[in-house]
Design an enzyme around this catalytic site. Structure first.
Site, PDB file in Angstrom:
ATOM      1  N   HIS A 144       0.867  -1.200   0.000  1.00  0.00           N
ATOM      2  CA  HIS A 144       0.000   0.000   0.000  1.00  0.00           C
ATOM      3  C   HIS A 144       0.892   1.235   0.000  1.00  0.00           C
ATOM      4  O   HIS A 144       1.389   1.661   1.049  1.00  0.00           O
ATOM      5  CB  HIS A 144      -0.909  -0.039   1.234  1.00  0.00           C
ATOM      6  CG  HIS A 144      -1.900   1.097   1.318  1.00  0.00           C
ATOM      7  ND1 HIS A 144      -3.048   1.034   2.059  1.00  0.00           N
ATOM      8  CD2 HIS A 144      -1.908   2.337   0.750  1.00  0.00           C
ATOM      9  CE1 HIS A 144      -3.714   2.175   1.959  1.00  0.00           C
ATOM     10  NE2 HIS A 144      -3.032   2.989   1.171  1.00  0.00           N
TER      11      HIS A 144
ATOM     12  N   HIS B 248      -9.481   1.364  -1.348  1.00  0.00           N
ATOM     13  CA  HIS B 248      -9.420   1.890   0.016  1.00  0.00           C
ATOM     14  C   HIS B 248     -10.839   1.800   0.576  1.00  0.00           C
ATOM     15  O   HIS B 248     -11.798   2.215  -0.094  1.00  0.00           O
ATOM     16  CB  HIS B 248      -9.023   3.361   0.025  1.00  0.00           C
ATOM     17  CG  HIS B 248      -7.571   3.630  -0.207  1.00  0.00           C
ATOM     18  ND1 HIS B 248      -6.895   3.170  -1.297  1.00  0.00           N
ATOM     19  CD2 HIS B 248      -6.671   4.328   0.534  1.00  0.00           C
ATOM     20  CE1 HIS B 248      -5.629   3.585  -1.216  1.00  0.00           C
ATOM     21  NE2 HIS B 248      -5.463   4.295  -0.126  1.00  0.00           N
TER      22      HIS B 248
ATOM     23  N   ASP C 254       1.948   3.899   3.000  1.00  0.00           N
ATOM     24  CA  ASP C 254       0.914   4.756   2.403  1.00  0.00           C
ATOM     25  C   ASP C 254       1.532   5.950   1.659  1.00  0.00           C
ATOM     26  O   ASP C 254       1.656   5.906   0.435  1.00  0.00           O
ATOM     27  CB  ASP C 254      -0.067   5.229   3.482  1.00  0.00           C
ATOM     28  CG  ASP C 254      -1.449   5.561   2.959  1.00  0.00           C
ATOM     29  OD1 ASP C 254      -1.675   5.411   1.752  1.00  0.00           O
ATOM     30  OD2 ASP C 254      -2.325   5.966   3.765  1.00  0.00           O
ATOM     31  N   ASP C 255       1.886   6.999   2.392  1.00  0.00           N
ATOM     32  CA  ASP C 255       2.468   8.211   1.786  1.00  0.00           C
ATOM     33  C   ASP C 255       3.671   8.637   2.631  1.00  0.00           C
ATOM     34  O   ASP C 255       3.594   9.610   3.395  1.00  0.00           O
ATOM     35  CB  ASP C 255       1.419   9.330   1.766  1.00  0.00           C
ATOM     36  CG  ASP C 255       0.184   8.934   0.979  1.00  0.00           C
ATOM     37  OD1 ASP C 255       0.227   8.986  -0.259  1.00  0.00           O
ATOM     38  OD2 ASP C 255      -0.811   8.537   1.612  1.00  0.00           O
TER      39      ASP C 255
ATOM     40  N   HIS D  62       1.373   5.024  -2.301  1.00  0.00           N
ATOM     41  CA  HIS D  62       1.004   5.938  -3.395  1.00  0.00           C
ATOM     42  C   HIS D  62       2.277   6.610  -3.877  1.00  0.00           C
ATOM     43  O   HIS D  62       2.953   7.278  -3.081  1.00  0.00           O
ATOM     44  CB  HIS D  62       0.028   7.006  -2.885  1.00  0.00           C
ATOM     45  CG  HIS D  62      -1.211   6.423  -2.286  1.00  0.00           C
ATOM     46  ND1 HIS D  62      -2.390   6.305  -2.982  1.00  0.00           N
ATOM     47  CD2 HIS D  62      -1.458   5.894  -1.055  1.00  0.00           C
ATOM     48  CE1 HIS D  62      -3.313   5.754  -2.207  1.00  0.00           C
ATOM     49  NE2 HIS D  62      -2.765   5.483  -1.026  1.00  0.00           N
TER      50      HIS D  62
ATOM     51  N   GLU E  29     -11.182   3.504   6.087  1.00  0.00           N
ATOM     52  CA  GLU E  29     -10.147   4.361   6.691  1.00  0.00           C
ATOM     53  C   GLU E  29     -10.893   5.428   7.502  1.00  0.00           C
ATOM     54  O   GLU E  29     -10.759   5.488   8.716  1.00  0.00           O
ATOM     55  CB  GLU E  29      -9.279   4.989   5.589  1.00  0.00           C
ATOM     56  CG  GLU E  29      -8.176   5.906   6.103  1.00  0.00           C
ATOM     57  CD  GLU E  29      -7.392   6.606   4.971  1.00  0.00           C
ATOM     58  OE1 GLU E  29      -7.898   6.667   3.830  1.00  0.00           O
ATOM     59  OE2 GLU E  29      -6.286   7.105   5.254  1.00  0.00           O
TER      60      GLU E  29
HETATM   61  N1  HPA Z   1      -6.463   7.496   1.625  1.00  0.00           N
HETATM   62  C1  HPA Z   1      -7.128   7.875   0.545  1.00  0.00           C
HETATM   63  N2  HPA Z   1      -6.549   8.390  -0.510  1.00  0.00           N
HETATM   64  C2  HPA Z   1      -5.229   8.532  -0.504  1.00  0.00           C
HETATM   65  C3  HPA Z   1      -4.474   8.160   0.578  1.00  0.00           C
HETATM   66  C4  HPA Z   1      -5.122   7.596   1.711  1.00  0.00           C
HETATM   67  O1  HPA Z   1      -4.534   7.215   2.749  1.00  0.00           O
HETATM   68  N3  HPA Z   1      -3.198   8.424   0.276  1.00  0.00           N
HETATM   69  C5  HPA Z   1      -3.185   8.938  -0.975  1.00  0.00           C
HETATM   70  N4  HPA Z   1      -4.410   9.007  -1.451  1.00  0.00           N
HETATM   71 ZN    ZN Z   2      -3.597   4.881   0.721  1.00  0.00          ZN
END
Ligand code: HPA
Ligand code: ZN
Length: 334
Positions: free
Chosen positions: A14, A194, A275-276, A16, A197
């Site tokens: 996971h 996703h 994630d990021d 991006h 969350e």
């Molecule tokens: N959630 C939703 N969209 C996203 C995320 C995330 O954690 N990171 C980058 N785009």
């Molecule tokens: Zn994500």
């Protein structure tokens, strides 16, 4: 324990690519493309990385991505991340990219995919890191826009394995993308999304039943619904959990209260991911190290998480077995 985690061969599921954009590289690319960034320095920009929710983060994340214009930019972004993978013993990664973030401002799909996939090819040779690409639809945009993206992707189908669904979750349920997911599956893509969350458990139900996903990104809110937990286990679907993302976006107030261990104890298949990482304060190894410390995870727990990362990857079975064997060999020496 830190040494054990760092040296473990692992996969990241996971991630991006736009979320790996480190401020230093962002400023460098902005300068060569002569694009203004509304921050005076790297330090000023980093100060803005304070988020109360997912949307706060997304606003800055989309703004940062605006400096990416040429194939070389997408190449540099991706290769910088893949070098970090090699340094962390990430042997395989499944990279999400958001084509619409770029096509909506006039950058062609071809530019984006060619830059990213060339970096992946070179990294496979030079760094021995394998990768798979996941094209994510932006859920705050319409299904019609997602269909346009699907059309644009068809000539590059051989470079893309799966589709995802990301961006603002609340108010944009999976069901909004029913038709485009159906069409994407028909075109040969594996569906992922996703869910859970910020959205409730019913979004995860929709991802499973309507989008037919093979994996859930995040999925924290599955814990709201016992029947859902049972169903996820029954279908043998993994959740790609992102601990530092969850605290950065206030999905979880403190890592000590993170549900990861509870999820594992319930029998859910969990993986750990960044994630990021440029925005949330840590690459994948830092995510493992932080969650291990906060929840007092054992080496056995860490091993299970890492094993899941290969087991629930989208790799073919033979390659999975190769990586799992590498993992066993490493663990046998510990
Ligand atoms: N959630 C939703 N969209 C996203 C995320 C995330 O954690 N990171 C980058 N785009
Ligand atoms: Zn994500």
């Amino acid at each position: 324990m830190i040494d054990f985690i760092e040296k473990l061969p692992k996969a990241e599921l996971h991630l991006h690519i736009e979320g790996t954009f480190e401020p230093e590289l962002m400023f460098e690319i902005a300068k060569r493309n002569q694009i203004e960034i509304p921050f005076a320095s790297v330090k000023e920009l980093k100060k803005a990385y304070q988020f109360n929710c997912l949307q706060d983060f997304l606003d800055i994340y989309y703004q940062g991505a605006q400096v990416l214009v040429y194939e070389q930019d997408f190449y540099d972004l991706t290769y910088a991340y893949l070098k970090k993978c090699a340094a962390q013993n990430v042997r395989h990664t499944e990279i999400m990219f958001d084509p619409q973030t770029h096509t909506e401002r006039g950058v062609s799909f071809e530019t984006v995919i060619n830059g990213i996939s060339l970096a992946c090819q070179v990294a496979k040779e030079e760094l021995e890191v394998s990768s798979i690409l996941i094209m994510s639809y932006l859920r705050h945009l319409s299904e019609e826009k997602a269909f346009e993206t699907l059309q644009q992707s068809i000539p590059f189908k051989d470079k893309i394995t799966a589709i995802g669904l990301d961006s603002s979750e609340k108010g944009n349920p999976p069901s909004k993308f029913k038709n485009v997911f159906e069409a994407s599956i028909k075109a040969g893509f594996i569906p992922l999304a996703h869910a859970g969350e910020e959205g409730d458990a019913d979004y995860i139900w929709e991802a499973l039943d309507i989008l037919k996903v093979a994996r859930i990104d995040h999925g924290n809110n599955a814990l709201q619904d016992e029947n859902l937990i049972r169903e996820i286990i029954k279908r043998d679907i993994a959740l790609t959990v992102c601990p530092l993302s969850n605290t950065a976006l206030q999905v979880v107030d403190d890592l000590k209260n993170h549900p990861l261990k509870k999820m594992m104890e319930l029998g859910l298949k969990i993986t750990v991911n960044s994630d990021d990482p440029a925005y949330f304060g840590g690459q994948v190894n830092q995510n493992y190290i932080a969650i291990q410390k906060a929840l007092q995870l054992s080496k056995k727990d860490i091993y299970e998480l890492v094993k899941n990362s290969f087991q629930y990857s989208l790799l073919d079975n033979e390659t999975k077995q190769k990586y799992l064997k590498e993992l066993e060999t490493y663990v046998a020496t510990c």
